[in-house]
Design an enzyme around this catalytic site. Structure first.
Site, mmCIF file in Angstrom:
data_model
loop_
_atom_site.group_PDB
_atom_site.id
_atom_site.type_symbol
_atom_site.label_atom_id
_atom_site.label_comp_id
_atom_site.label_asym_id
_atom_site.label_seq_id
_atom_site.Cartn_x
_atom_site.Cartn_y
_atom_site.Cartn_z
ATOM 1 N N ASP A 153 0.845 -1.196 0.000
ATOM 2 C CA ASP A 153 0.000 0.000 0.000
ATOM 3 C C ASP A 153 0.877 1.241 0.000
ATOM 4 O O ASP A 153 1.172 1.799 1.047
ATOM 5 C CB ASP A 153 -0.912 -0.032 1.238
ATOM 6 C CG ASP A 153 -1.773 1.214 1.344
ATOM 7 O OD1 ASP A 153 -1.801 2.005 0.387
ATOM 8 O OD2 ASP A 153 -2.434 1.373 2.387
ATOM 9 N N LYS A 169 -0.029 3.745 -2.153
ATOM 10 C CA LYS A 169 -0.932 4.764 -2.732
ATOM 11 C C LYS A 169 -0.183 5.593 -3.773
ATOM 12 O O LYS A 169 -0.101 6.830 -3.695
ATOM 13 C CB LYS A 169 -1.530 5.653 -1.643
ATOM 14 C CG LYS A 169 -2.431 4.871 -0.693
ATOM 15 C CD LYS A 169 -3.195 5.746 0.244
ATOM 16 C CE LYS A 169 -4.050 4.937 1.199
ATOM 17 N NZ LYS A 169 -3.274 4.116 2.174
ATOM 18 N N ASP A 194 1.840 9.533 -8.881
ATOM 19 C CA ASP A 194 2.831 10.406 -9.510
ATOM 20 C C ASP A 194 2.650 10.383 -11.031
ATOM 21 O O ASP A 194 1.683 9.807 -11.545
ATOM 22 C CB ASP A 194 4.249 9.948 -9.089
ATOM 23 C CG ASP A 194 5.198 11.112 -8.896
ATOM 24 O OD1 ASP A 194 5.284 11.962 -9.817
ATOM 25 O OD2 ASP A 194 5.855 11.189 -7.839
HETATM 26 O O1 O7M Z 1 -8.317 -0.761 10.589
HETATM 27 P P1 O7M Z 1 -7.482 0.496 10.657
HETATM 28 O O2 O7M Z 1 -8.318 1.725 10.647
HETATM 29 O O3 O7M Z 1 -6.477 0.477 11.749
HETATM 30 O O4 O7M Z 1 -6.580 0.510 9.340
HETATM 31 C C1 O7M Z 1 -7.092 0.727 8.065
HETATM 32 C C2 O7M Z 1 -6.021 0.576 7.035
HETATM 33 O O5 O7M Z 1 -6.560 0.840 5.750
HETATM 34 C C3 O7M Z 1 -4.844 1.527 7.209
HETATM 35 O O6 O7M Z 1 -3.681 0.875 6.719
HETATM 36 C C4 O7M Z 1 -5.190 2.680 6.293
HETATM 37 O O7 O7M Z 1 -4.050 3.352 5.813
HETATM 38 C C5 O7M Z 1 -5.920 1.966 5.159
HETATM 39 N N1 O7M Z 1 -6.928 2.763 4.438
HETATM 40 C C6 O7M Z 1 -7.938 3.385 5.117
HETATM 41 O O8 O7M Z 1 -8.083 3.262 6.331
HETATM 42 N N2 O7M Z 1 -8.824 4.149 4.409
HETATM 43 C C7 O7M Z 1 -8.779 4.310 3.085
HETATM 44 O O9 O7M Z 1 -9.616 4.982 2.502
HETATM 45 C C8 O7M Z 1 -7.777 3.652 2.366
HETATM 46 C C9 O7M Z 1 -6.895 2.831 3.056
HETATM 47 C C10 O7M Z 1 -6.072 2.009 2.262
HETATM 48 O O10 O7M Z 1 -5.712 0.905 2.545
HETATM 49 O O11 O7M Z 1 -5.798 2.497 1.080
HETATM 50 C C11 O7M Z 1 -5.252 1.694 0.162
#
Ligand code: O7M
EC number: 4.1.1.23
Length: 221
Positions: free
Chosen positions: A60, A62, A65
């Site tokens: 992940d 994201k 770019d």
């Molecule tokens: O269960 P949590 O809240 O502790 O973790 C959620 C995980 O999903 C954490 O790694 C976040 O960075 C990711 N995430 C979100 O919470 N919301 C989003 O909209 C997108 C992500 C994600 O994984 O994006 C790829």
């Protein structure tokens, strides 16, 4: 990625030993492990290959770019042993195409963020979430990231993309979403972080969420 528990672990810890222990302990109950900046910045990219012993790894980063930089990032991610990469969709079709091209060279998958789960996700991304979802489907992505905190949005996005793409959905537990509701709304997998890795027993926590998914929203499956 094989669908069994319908759950992906978000392993946002910053200690190598802890990460490996949690991954091993919960591997029976998760279909993949999502690794992102917190863990990789703390321990190095090599953690991806170490964790891949326990489950498929979704990187992940994201990625957001220009096409050339996206290509260079994705090459590093797949060389490191990841099975999939998560990229942002808002950068446009050419940037996404670059990621998908690299992924297909390696025989790996791309997930595209269409809309985010936190309150701020409704500010800028939500209005374009459906357009991003359509673009991801046309570009040939493997899946989308859509918010478990808003199951109605998961449902709307599922209606737009049909069965063309998978949906992985973060926001269960710590952010307020309920796993079985999101699966019922059309997600293929929920992504769960803190509710598992901060639990006294991550294994028990993962087992409970897996059981809740299996039972369904009204406990009647
Ligand atoms: O269960 P949590 O809240 O502790 O973790 C959620 C995980 O999903 C954490 O790694 C976040 O960075 C990711 N995430 C979100 O919470 N919301 C989003 O909209 C997108 C992500 C994600 O994984 O994006 C790829």
């Amino acid at each position: 990625m094989e669908k069994k528990s319908c759950m992906i672990l978000a392993l946002d810890v910053s200690d190598r030993e802890e990460a490996l222990k949690i991954a091993e302990d919960v591997s029976e109950f998760v279909d993949a492990v999502k690794v992102g900046y917190p863990l990789v910045l703390a321990t190095g990219l090599g953690i991806i290959r170490e964790l891949s012993e326990f489950a498929p790894i979704i990187a992940d980063f994201k990625v957001a770019d220009i096409p050339n930089t996206n290509r260079l990032i994705c090459e590093q991610v797949f060389e490191a042993g990841a099975d999939a990469v998560i990229v942002q969709g808002f950068t446009g079709r050419d940037s996404l195409d670059a990621c998908i091209e690299v992924a297909s060279e390696y025989g790996k998958d791309v997930f595209v963020v269409s809309e985010m789960s936190h309150p701020g996700g409704a500010e800028f991304l939500q209005p374009v979430g459906e357009t991003i979802a359509r673009m991801a489907a046309q570009a040939g992505a493997f899946g989308l990231v859509a918010p478990a905190t808003r199951p109605e949005r998961v449902k709307a996005i599922r209606e737009i993309i049909g069965d063309k793409l998978t949906i992985i959905s973060p926001g269960v537990g710590a952010q307020g979403g309920k796993a079985s509701d999101v699966i019922a709304a059309g997600a293929d997998w929920v992504i769960v972080g803190r509710s598992i890795y901060r639990a006294d027993s991550p294994r028990e926590a993962a087992r409970e969420i897996a059981a809740e998914i299996e039972a369904g929203p009204n406990g009647e499956n």
